[in-house]
Design an enzyme around this catalytic site. Structure first.
Site, PDB file in Angstrom:
ATOM      1  CG  HIS A 135      -1.710   0.613   0.908  1.00  0.00           C
ATOM      2  ND1 HIS A 135      -2.238   2.392   2.406  1.00  0.00           N
ATOM      3  CD2 HIS A 135      -3.205   0.944   1.215  1.00  0.00           C
ATOM      4  CE1 HIS A 135      -3.044   2.883   1.966  1.00  0.00           C
ATOM      5  NE2 HIS A 135      -3.841   2.086   1.117  1.00  0.00           N
ATOM      6  CD1 TRP A 136      -1.016   4.797  -0.107  1.00  0.00           C
ATOM      7  CD2 TRP A 136      -0.072   6.827  -0.322  1.00  0.00           C
ATOM      8  NE1 TRP A 136      -2.449   5.671   0.353  1.00  0.00           N
ATOM      9  CE2 TRP A 136      -1.202   6.554   0.567  1.00  0.00           C
ATOM     10  CE3 TRP A 136       1.030   7.422  -0.294  1.00  0.00           C
ATOM     11  CZ2 TRP A 136      -1.648   8.120   1.134  1.00  0.00           C
ATOM     12  CZ3 TRP A 136       0.833   8.788   0.372  1.00  0.00           C
ATOM     13  CH2 TRP A 136      -0.558   9.011   0.783  1.00  0.00           C
TER      14      TRP A 136
END
Lengths: 400, 402
Positions: free
Chosen positions: B234-235
């Site tokens: 996930h970013w």
């Protein structure tokens, strides 16, 4: 330009992280006065004057209020008396602990609207569990079914469920407000972000419940009307960046004929195995390889322009620089407005995705630092004198 | 107005849209608005899109149509026919909202543009949903959901570096646009309480989809950084998918670190993660790749269920990466009654639909009617809403106008 649609509506905003702030951003953009109640030390999410935090909190006001202090709670209740909507995105127990739950707030403001955007909802065995976007996306099938071509789960690179939860919350608040104007009654909206994101794969869920079908990863098979070619195709590098792709969707015979003509009527396109939509779907691996030979010779922008000129759906798989700088459509519609900092310098944020003929939502003020609007909120809204405000600061009720 | 009539009881909506706009009108219908789906006499195109009940294609068996048209009534009407257009205008005179998703300019060409409708009924709100909105150089460009996810930035950031981007499950460009459309209509309706006039809403699906991407513009404007694809990382760098013995789980390093690392240590798998510097959340994010490599090694011999039970006992926000079918067994969704039974008397069966994402304590969300059969309510609308005589109605049927 007329007035903003939600002028005169006041929202008390206890939300944080992303999902809740997306909901209150929508209300603020359209003219509601949104007062954020914040802790002095905000979660370390980044600079409020640029980037994501600026985008999430623009147009809002911030009061740094100690909710752990009895007088902090009193001030919050005074603000409830002057508000139309209270929004939070805590798990079920937090607002109750502060005695800021719907029943308690009704006692000070009988027609208050409360929207609680918890991860799992206020009832059920997991109502007190903490959730995050990636967790919710894992539980609802997105991560498992959004696979790479080799079948490995990929999912979203970000929290789509926070965005979906956000717009679901905004809609709920507006519907409750519309209802209150007609009935004089407020209400409590118990929103579950899990359910908000689950509801967005509706046809897939019905296929499970009605036909008992366990869904397969859709890859690039069309999820609407059948289409082939349908997918993303690698294009020529742009300034040394070879991660360039074009999305193409060919849905009808007319689009197929125009597509073939646009790519120069190559011999393969008239082979019998590509003659009908059905055959193109069946032989799509070979079809896609042929198309990639055409796209890989071209810049994605040029290929898109050629296909769109022939009215074939096509679009650059746009990265941050594409959408924020290069896309002429977003630019023409002013989708990336600039907003000024105190020193006059400008930064850009995302705009409002709809225009209203009587006065569109807009970005008017930059996101506040925590407590930046203490004086306005306590002074103008609650009528407290500077002396009284200083007392509250000294007593640790309000953080400067 | 009765309490269980829904928050939007009393609101009248005419839905002229295709499936680009169906969900916007359905959201209003779910909340209690009376939504009339105006279909061409041959039926809305969504009726031809699968999946179908028992895989038998039929205009009244499309699950795709069902999902997007729950709680609506169906009127068949040829609005291109002069008499059909007149009847539509009669309905518009008494309506609050018209939802349409034709190509820009098409409504005006049919004599149903904003100017005409506004003159006819100044209080009317018209919601126009178009791929790129009603203005700009792409105004007349063609797009499906996939093309819109591409042009909005939603597509590029999903999947593995160097490989083909991964498309969302479900038509999420359309869905984002539908939610913003319903929100926009509500904004216009609330402004109407003050101004007494309706508004024209120009909604760009490209913009709505861009507004449903969390981080791309923020990173670009904030850090001058073009967000890449990172596989399942996930970013925020606090989540990544791991493979267990029988499936996949989602790691999360935002829970209580001490209890997580004690657990991993007790199984002799902590490697260097026992070092106190990992207690710092920023350090964990910065070195996420190594962190997750170690944790992957730890979970690989677990069965997903076993891992999850122990994680939940420690309040670690882990999750199983499961197919959507698992939601049917989910006790949380069951406890809240998320799936609702909807009776389809014409088939003699009941089906489970995904229900409301929100519970309104004063005006409950509920299924008032199953999705309409083609033209199911044509007769009652012509008779009750438009006051036509039986002979007139028969003539309209005979001429194929309804």
């Amino acid at each position: 330009m007329g007035s903003l649609a939600l002028e005169g509506v006041r929202v008390l905003d206890f939300t944080w992280v992303v999902a809740g702030p997306v909901a209150t951003r929508i209300l603020a953009d359209n003219g509601a006065e949104v007062v954020k109640i914040e802790r002095k030390v905000p979660p370390p999410l980044g600079d409020r004057k640029r980037g994501l935090q600026c985008d999430l909190h623009r147009n809002k006001l911030s009061l740094a209020l100690n909710m752990g202090h009895p007088r902090g709670l009193e001030i919050a209740l005074d603000l409830v008396r002057k508000s139309d909507i209270v929004i939070d995105n805590f798990s079920a127990r937090v607002m109750r602990q502060w005695r800021m739950d719907y029943e308690s707030l009704c006692r000070v403001k009988p027609d208050i609207i409360c929207v609680s955007m918890s991860g799992f909802g206020h009832t059920g065995p997991r109502s007190n569990f903490v959730s995050y976007g990636p967790t919710l996306q894992a539980l609802t099938g997105y991560t498992r079914l959004m696979t790479d071509i080799d079948g490995e789960p990929a999912g979203y690179g970000y929290s789509y469920s926070d965005m979906a939860g956000g717009f679901t919350g905004a809609l709920a608040a507006l519907a409750a407000l519309w209802n209150r104007r007609r009935t004089g009654r407020g209400q409590f909206v118990d929103l579950s972000q899990l359910e908000a994101v689950a509801a967005l794969i509706g046809p897939c869920l019905l296929d499970i419940t009605v036909n008992g079908r366990v869904p397969e990863p859709p890859l690039y098979n069309s999820q609407e009307a059948p289409a082939a070619p349908h997918g993303v195709y690698r294009c020529r590098a742009l300034d040394g960046d070879d991660d360039r792709w074009l999305a193409i969707a060919v849905r009808s015979e007319g689009e197929w004929n125009r597509f073939v003509e646009t790519i120069g009527s190559p011999a393969w396109a008239s082979e019998p195995k590509f003659r009908t939509l059905y055959l193109r779907m069946r032989n799509r691996t070979e079809l896609d390889a042929n198309i990639t030979r055409w796209t890989s010779q071209r810049r994605a922008e040029d290929a898109m322009a050629a296909l769109q000129k022939a009215r074939v759906p096509a679009g650059v798989v746009s990265n941050g620089a594409d959408i924020c700088e290069r896309d002429p459509q977003l630019k023409a519609r002013g989708f990336w407005p600039a907003v000024a900092r105190a020193d006059g310098s400008l930064t850009r944020v995302s705009g409002v995705p709809f225009k209203l003929s009587g006065g569109s939502g807009s970005v008017r003020t930059i996101a506040p630092e925590v407590g930046e609007n203490n004086d306005y909120v306590l002074g103008e809204l609650l009528g407290m004198s500077p002396v009284k405000r200083a007392e509250l600061v000294a007593a640790g009720v309000v953080w400067p | 107005m009765s309490e269980d009539a829904g928050a939007l009881a009393g609101l009248r909506v005419l839905d002229l849209s295709t499936y680009r706009g169906h969900l916007a009108a359905r959201l209003l219908a779910d909340l209690g608005a009376d939504v009339i789906k105006v279909e061409p006499p041959a039926g809305d195109i969504a009726r031809r899109i699968g999946p179908f009940v028992d895989d038998r294609p039929h205009r009244d068996r499309s699950l795709f149509f069902w999902f997007y048209n729950l709680n609506k009534r169906s009127l068949t009407l040829d609005i291109e026919n002069p008499r059909g257009r007149e009847l539509f205008l009669d309905l518009a005179r008494a309506a609050d909202v018209v939802v349409e998703s034709f190509a820009p300019g098409e409504m005006a060409r049919m004599g149903l543009g904003w100017d005409e409708l506004h003159r006819l009924n100044p209080a009317l709100v018209m919601l126009s949903i178009a791929p790129f909105g009603q203005t700009g150089p792409y105004r007349d460009f063609e797009a499906d959901d996939t093309v819109l996810t591409a042009l909005s930035g939603m597509l590029y950031v999903n999947g593995y570096p160097g490989r083909q981007p991964v498309r969302p499950l479900g038509l999420q460009a359309y869905h984002s646009a539908a939610y913003y459309g319903a929100i926009a209509a509500m904004c216009a309706l609330l402004a109407r309480d003050r101004d007494a006039v309706g508004q024209w809403v120009d909604l760009s699906m490209q913009e709505a989809t861009a507004a449903a991407v969390e981080h791309v513009a923020g990173s670009y404007f904030g850090q001058n950084f073009v967000e890449p694809r990172r596989g399942t990382l996930h970013w925020s760098r606090f989540f990544r998918v791991a493979r267990c013995r029988d499936g996949y789980v989602m790691h999360c390093t935002l829970g209580d670190w001490t209890s997580l690392i004690e657990w991993v240590k007790s199984e002799g798998k902590a490697q260097d993660l026992a070092d106190p510097r990992w207690e710092d959340i920023g350090y964990r994010a910065e070195h996420a790749e190594h962190l997750f490599d170690v944790l992957d090694e730890w979970v690989k011999d677990y069965e997903c269920k076993e891992l999850l039970e122990r994680a939940q006992a420690l309040r670690q926000p882990y999750a199983i990466v499961q197919g959507p079918e698992a939601m049917l067994e989910d006790e949380q969704l069951a406890a809240r009654g998320f799936f609702v039974e909807v009776e389809h008397p014409e088939l003699g069966r009941k089906f489970r639909y995904p229900g409301a994402p929100y519970l309104f304590n004063g005006t409950p969300w509920r299924v008032r009617r199953r999705p309409p059969l083609l033209g199911e309510h044509t007769g009652e609308i012509l008779r009750d809403d438009l006051g036509l005589e039986p002979a007139e109605i028969a003539a309209l049927y005979a001429q194929g106008i309804v």
